[in-house]
Design an enzyme around this catalytic site. Structure first.
Site, PDB file in Angstrom:
ATOM      1  N   LYS A  18      -2.604   4.937  -2.959  1.00 31.65           N
ATOM      2  CA  LYS A  18      -3.478   5.895  -2.186  1.00 31.65           C
ATOM      3  C   LYS A  18      -3.901   7.157  -3.010  1.00 31.65           C
ATOM      4  CE  LYS A  18      -4.070   3.504   1.697  1.00 31.65           C
ATOM      5  NZ  LYS A  18      -5.326   3.240   2.439  1.00 31.65           N
TER       6      LYS A  18
ATOM      7  N   SER B 264       0.801  -1.219   0.089  1.00 32.38           N
ATOM      8  CA  SER B 264       0.032   0.014   0.055  1.00 32.38           C
ATOM      9  C   SER B 264       0.929   1.343  -0.153  1.00 32.38           C
ATOM     10  CB  SER B 264      -0.793  -0.140   1.233  1.00 32.38           C
ATOM     11  OG  SER B 264      -1.436   1.038   1.160  1.00 32.38           O
TER      12      SER B 264
HETATM   13  O1  OSB Z   1      -7.241   2.142   3.978  1.00 31.29           O
HETATM   14  O2  OSB Z   1      -6.226   0.183   3.884  1.00 31.29           O
HETATM   15  C1  OSB Z   1      -6.412   1.448   4.282  1.00 31.29           C
HETATM   16  C2  OSB Z   1      -3.451   1.988   6.837  1.00 31.29           C
HETATM   17  C3  OSB Z   1      -4.057   2.497   7.799  1.00 31.29           C
HETATM   18  C4  OSB Z   1      -5.411   2.886   7.694  1.00 31.29           C
HETATM   19  C5  OSB Z   1      -6.110   2.399   6.661  1.00 31.29           C
HETATM   20  C6  OSB Z   1      -5.472   1.615   5.624  1.00 31.29           C
HETATM   21  C7  OSB Z   1      -4.272   1.345   5.686  1.00 31.29           C
HETATM   22  C8  OSB Z   1      -3.292   0.799   4.728  1.00 31.29           C
HETATM   23  C9  OSB Z   1      -2.136   0.270   5.325  1.00 31.29           C
HETATM   24  O3  OSB Z   1      -3.456   0.857   3.616  1.00 31.29           O
HETATM   25  C10 OSB Z   1      -1.711  -1.264   4.691  1.00 31.29           C
HETATM   26  C11 OSB Z   1      -0.829  -1.847   5.300  1.00 31.29           C
HETATM   27  O4  OSB Z   1      -0.977  -1.963   6.848  1.00 31.29           O
HETATM   28  O5  OSB Z   1       0.387  -2.153   5.017  1.00 31.29           O
HETATM   29 MG    MG Z   2      -8.718   0.747   2.782  1.00 34.80          MG
END
Ligand code: OSB
Ligand code: MG
Length: 373
Positions: free
Chosen positions: A167, A139
């Site tokens: 993102k 991510s």
């Molecule tokens: O929306 O998936 C999400 C991290 C914190 C809050 C929300 C999200 C995320 C991530 C992190 O996308 C993914 C990970 O832990 O590698």
């Molecule tokens: Mg998410």
């Protein structure tokens, strides 16, 4: 086997992220992590993690509300109770007790971890997992420029990640993802995650993703809104995946009934733990909906639970279960979680959560502690 949790130790530790992580709803640089240690009457114990963040920008919960909820409401319903099976805990925690899913999950998953430990089985196999390894996705947070994003995506691709999640937010979306698509070519598995940054008025703009061949767009609209996601999905070819909106089995059923999405991101913390996660997994399997395991920047402890969960058969899309080194200079477990050829191995040959926890280091990192008995 009867489980009897004699006491639970809550701790807060802080771990600095290797690099700041920005999503449309906020940025973190340091993770405040709530760890739990559950002690069984038999002398066995297990570590667990509550994934609530510092701010209520993802869900209404925070590490501080979770601390209160666990102390005042969750732990008293579990401690010194005779528990025949961890599958019974979820229902007990739902009775006249609204919300606080992450607080509930921290304890509920701990009981699953304890049960697997007592059974002498890996948590994965204890819950019916069948995979030996999990496909890993990364991510990528919102970057300062499209060039920087392309650089990050190229590096992730070269490292072997099997899915790259980008993102997005208004102004940093279709064009940036197009730039990554152009850089990595048609075979790269790409997706976008908006963390609620759009409204239905953006539907035409979001349809711009349709020509980029994304696996999915995650949670474009408000965190608690299924109806508008259904209206949006009807205007997109790209599958909508729900994250924030799926807080229970009922919400997953609503998603299918309304056509609000075609894929589910399961984060056990968000849905109240393993029993609820497994129910959502099974329902989605029966409904032809693929699922994958999301992440919340867990330490190596929370990651162990995610890896076990993602070993269930319908977790058919790579999960946000990156190796320890993606997040931390040093994790709190050994061995650390590693990735080889885009896979993280499921520790099926070790009982319980499958990693050793560095209790001494945790002690040194602890900024707050409370023993509940
Ligand atoms: O929306 O998936 C999400 C991290 C914190 C809050 C929300 C999200 C995320 C991530 C992190 O996308 C993914 C990970 O832990 O590698
Ligand atoms: Mg998410």
């Amino acid at each position: 086997m009867t489980i009897r949790v004699e006491r639970i130790t809550l701790r807060e530790i802080r771990l600095e992220l290797k690099e700041p992580f920005r999503i449309s709803s906020g940025e973190i640089r340091e993770r405040r992590i709530l760890l739990l240690e559950l002690h069984d009457a038999s002398g066995a114990s297990v570590w667990g993690e509550c994934v609530a963040g510092e701010a209520p920008n993802y869900s209404p919960e925070t590490i501080d509300t979770a601390w209160v909820a666990i102390t005042q409401w969750v732990a008293p319903r579990v401690i010194r109770q005779a528990i025949d099976h961890p599958g019974a805990v979820h229902q007990e925690l739902e009775r006249d007790f609204r919300g606080h899913n992450m607080a509930k999950a921290g304890v509920e998953m701990g009981v699953w971890g304890l049960a697997a430990t007592l059974a002498g089985q890996s948590l994965s196999r204890f819950i019916g997992g069948s995979r030996k390894a999990i496909d890993v996705g990364i991510s990528l947070g919102i970057q300062a420029s499209a060039e920087r994003l392309i650089e990050k995506a190229r590096a992730a691709h070269a490292e072997g990640y099997r899915k790259i999640k980008i993102k997005i937010e208004p102004g940093h979306d279709v064009e940036w993802v197009r730039a990554v698509r152009d850089a990595l070519g048609p075979s790269a598995h790409l997706m976008a995650d908006a963390n609620n940054a759009y409204t239905l008025d953006d539907a035409d703009h979001l349809a711009g993703f349709d020509e980029l061949d994304l696996i999915m767009i995650e949670q474009p609209l408000a965190w608690d809104d299924l109806v508008r996601h259904a209206q949006l999905q009807r205007r997109l070819r790209t599958p909508v995946c729900l994250d924030e909106s799926i807080t229970s089995l009922d919400r997953a059923q609503d998603m299918v009934a309304l056509g609000a999405g075609r894929i589910v991101n399961i984060k056990p913390g968000r849905v109240g733990g393993f029993t609820s996660s497994i129910a959502i997994h099974d329902f989605c399997r029966d409904s032809g909906i693929p699922v994958w395991c999301g992440g919340m920047f867990e330490s190596g402890v929370g990651r162990a639970y995610n890896v076990a969960l993602a070993s269930l058969p319908n977790f058919s899309i790579p999960g946000d279960v990156s190796p320890s080194a993606r997040y931390w200079a040093r994790d709190i477990v050994s061995p650390e979680w590693t990735m080889e050829s885009g896979l993280v191995r499921v520790p099926v040959d070790r009982p319980g959560i499958g990693v050793d926890v560095d209790a001494e280091r945790i002690e040194a990192l602890t900024v707050r502690r409370e023993v509940l008995s």
